[in-house]
Enzyme design. Structure first.
Site, PDB file in Angstrom:
ATOM      1  N   LYS A   1       5.615  -2.244   0.427  1.00 42.16           N
ATOM      2  CA  LYS A   1       6.524  -2.608   1.516  1.00 42.16           C
ATOM      3  C   LYS A   1       6.405  -4.096   1.860  1.00 42.16           C
ATOM      4  CE  LYS A   1       8.454   1.398   2.009  1.00 42.16           C
ATOM      5  NZ  LYS A   1       9.879   1.573   1.697  1.00 42.16           N
TER       6      LYS A   1
ATOM      7  N   TYR B   1       1.202   1.882  -0.472  1.00 40.74           N
ATOM      8  CA  TYR B   1       2.468   1.851   0.284  1.00 40.74           C
ATOM      9  C   TYR B   1       2.644   0.505   0.992  1.00 40.74           C
ATOM     10  CZ  TYR B   1       6.034   3.590   3.598  1.00 40.74           C
ATOM     11  OH  TYR B   1       7.179   3.778   4.345  1.00 40.74           O
TER      12      TYR B   1
HETATM   13  P1  NAD Z   1      12.093  10.954   3.186  1.00 36.46           P
HETATM   14  O1  NAD Z   1      10.909  11.374   2.430  1.00 36.46           O
HETATM   15  O2  NAD Z   1      12.656  11.848   4.246  1.00 36.46           O
HETATM   16  O3  NAD Z   1      13.285  10.543   2.215  1.00 36.46           O
HETATM   17  C1  NAD Z   1      13.047   9.710   1.105  1.00 36.46           C
HETATM   18  C2  NAD Z   1      14.265   9.726   0.229  1.00 36.46           C
HETATM   19  O4  NAD Z   1      13.955   8.957  -0.947  1.00 36.46           O
HETATM   20  C3  NAD Z   1      14.642  11.130  -0.217  1.00 36.46           C
HETATM   21  O5  NAD Z   1      16.050  11.213  -0.267  1.00 36.46           O
HETATM   22  C4  NAD Z   1      14.045  11.187  -1.616  1.00 36.46           C
HETATM   23  O6  NAD Z   1      14.710  12.121  -2.462  1.00 36.46           O
HETATM   24  C5  NAD Z   1      14.268   9.756  -2.074  1.00 36.46           C
HETATM   25  N1  NAD Z   1      13.444   9.398  -3.224  1.00 36.46           N
HETATM   26  C6  NAD Z   1      12.107   9.402  -3.358  1.00 36.46           C
HETATM   27  N2  NAD Z   1      11.758   9.038  -4.615  1.00 36.46           N
HETATM   28  C7  NAD Z   1      12.906   8.778  -5.269  1.00 36.46           C
HETATM   29  C8  NAD Z   1      13.220   8.375  -6.589  1.00 36.46           C
HETATM   30  N3  NAD Z   1      12.270   8.156  -7.515  1.00 36.46           N
HETATM   31  N4  NAD Z   1      14.520   8.214  -6.923  1.00 36.46           N
HETATM   32  C9  NAD Z   1      15.504   8.437  -6.029  1.00 36.46           C
HETATM   33  N5  NAD Z   1      15.273   8.843  -4.762  1.00 36.46           N
HETATM   34  C10 NAD Z   1      13.991   9.015  -4.405  1.00 36.46           C
HETATM   35  O7  NAD Z   1      11.701   9.547   3.796  1.00 36.46           O
HETATM   36  P2  NAD Z   1      12.356   8.671   4.955  1.00 36.46           P
HETATM   37  O8  NAD Z   1      11.430   8.722   6.105  1.00 36.46           O
HETATM   38  O9  NAD Z   1      13.793   8.976   5.131  1.00 36.46           O
HETATM   39  O10 NAD Z   1      12.158   7.222   4.290  1.00 36.46           O
HETATM   40  C11 NAD Z   1      13.229   6.419   3.795  1.00 36.46           C
HETATM   41  C12 NAD Z   1      12.719   5.021   3.585  1.00 36.46           C
HETATM   42  O11 NAD Z   1      12.275   4.506   4.841  1.00 36.46           O
HETATM   43  C13 NAD Z   1      11.526   4.943   2.643  1.00 36.46           C
HETATM   44  O12 NAD Z   1      11.604   3.769   1.866  1.00 36.46           O
HETATM   45  C14 NAD Z   1      10.356   4.852   3.595  1.00 36.46           C
HETATM   46  O13 NAD Z   1       9.253   4.216   3.000  1.00 36.46           O
HETATM   47  C15 NAD Z   1      10.944   4.032   4.712  1.00 36.46           C
HETATM   48  N6  NAD Z   1      10.259   4.169   5.983  1.00 36.46           N
HETATM   49  C16 NAD Z   1      10.137   5.371   6.596  1.00 36.46           C
HETATM   50  C17 NAD Z   1       9.456   5.426   7.812  1.00 36.46           C
HETATM   51  C18 NAD Z   1       9.276   6.702   8.554  1.00 36.46           C
HETATM   52  O14 NAD Z   1       8.557   6.696   9.558  1.00 36.46           O
HETATM   53  N7  NAD Z   1       9.894   7.798   8.174  1.00 36.46           N
HETATM   54  C19 NAD Z   1       8.917   4.286   8.371  1.00 36.46           C
HETATM   55  C20 NAD Z   1       9.060   3.078   7.704  1.00 36.46           C
HETATM   56  C21 NAD Z   1       9.739   3.032   6.510  1.00 36.46           C
END
Ligand code: NAD
Length: 246
Positions: free
Chosen positions: A158, A154
């Protein structure tokens, strides 16, 4: 007040969490949102946007599938005639210490979080170059800046997004296209609700602002980078992390 009227914005992973909040906030500021998600689909997000008086279409696209990406971009161009904003948000985790990490868990995380951003960005660049304008925003993570034990795949994906965005920003700046990164800290979503034991509380204790972030905190930063107000900002990483990486 940020005004995105007349803009068409694609948001990947828009079915829930941060992607859903980004889609809702872009639409609230006047953008026509193409809410893309896998089979779990973004219909609910689109309904929410419509109920609030905004404009959106749902699109089914697994971002790790090149053909699906091609269809998403072609369909958006056919319906809307332009693509102004791309938010590369879809992302997954497959956490494991490196010594035990399976090759498939490395591959799927890189494919979903990094290679998909490459493919989608490449696909939207041609129409953006024709328009002589565009905004590309990649959702990275504080983990891509600091590293995190158990997340080599991951963190690599990123951190890769940051290098990708900077290099692409240099290539397309002369075409009035900006490429930026938002790097969230620990945000309240399904992704972090899955953290083991009291990991969330342990993280919160390390955040100077004293709380986990919300999807809306991240969405506000994305809206700013998509706006005219950010037209002189490119190749940057905007941390939305409560001060946890300084
Ligand atoms: P989440 O798991 O709630 O949502 C992820 C979304 O990505 C979902 O809608 C899922 O269906 C979609 N997804 C996953 N694989 C996919 C694919 N192959 N094709 C299309 N859609 C796909 O996660 P989140 O927390 O909302 O994360 C969103 C983004 O933010 C991600 O890139 C994550 O790495 C990043 N992020 C999240 C956090 C956190 O603390 N939640 C922190 C830093 C970065």
């Amino acid at each position: 007040m940020i005004d995105l009227s007349g803009r068409t914005a694609i948001v990947t992973g828009a079915s829930r969490g941060i992607g859903r909040a980004i889609a809702l906030q872009l639409a609230a500021r006047g953008a026509h949102v193409v809410a893309a998600a896998r089979a779990d689909n973004a219909a609910a997000t689109v309904q929410e946007i419509a109920a609030a008086g905004g404009k959106a279409d749902a699109a089914s696209a697994d971002v790790s599938d090149d053909a699906a990406i091609g269809r998403l971009v072609a369909d958006t161009l056919e319906r809307r005639g332009r693509i102004d904003v791309l938010v590369n948000n879809a992302g997954i985790t497959r956490d494991q210490l490196l010594l035990r990490m399976k090759r498939e868990d490395w591959d799927v995380v890189i494919a979903t979080n990094l290679t998909a951003a490459f493919a989608l960005t490449q696909a939207v660049l041609k129409p953006m170059i024709r328009q002589r304008s565009g905004r590309i925003i990649c959702i990275s993570s504080v983990v891509g800046q600091s590293g995190n034990a158990g997340q080599a795949n991951y963190a690599a994906s990123k951190a890769g997004l940051i290098g990708f965005a900077k290099a692409t920003a240099l290539e397309v700046a002369s075409r009035n296209i900006t490429v930026n990164v938002v790097a969230p800290g620990i945000i309240e979503t399904d992704m972090t609700r899955g953290l083991a034991g009291n990991a969330r509380e342990q993280w919160a204790a390390k955040i100077p602002l004293g709380r986990l972030g919300t999807p809306d905190d991240v969405a506000a930063a994305v809206c700013f980078l998509a706006s005219d107000e950010a037209s002189y900002i490119t190749g940057q990483v905007l941390g939305v992390n409560g001060g946890m990486y300084l």
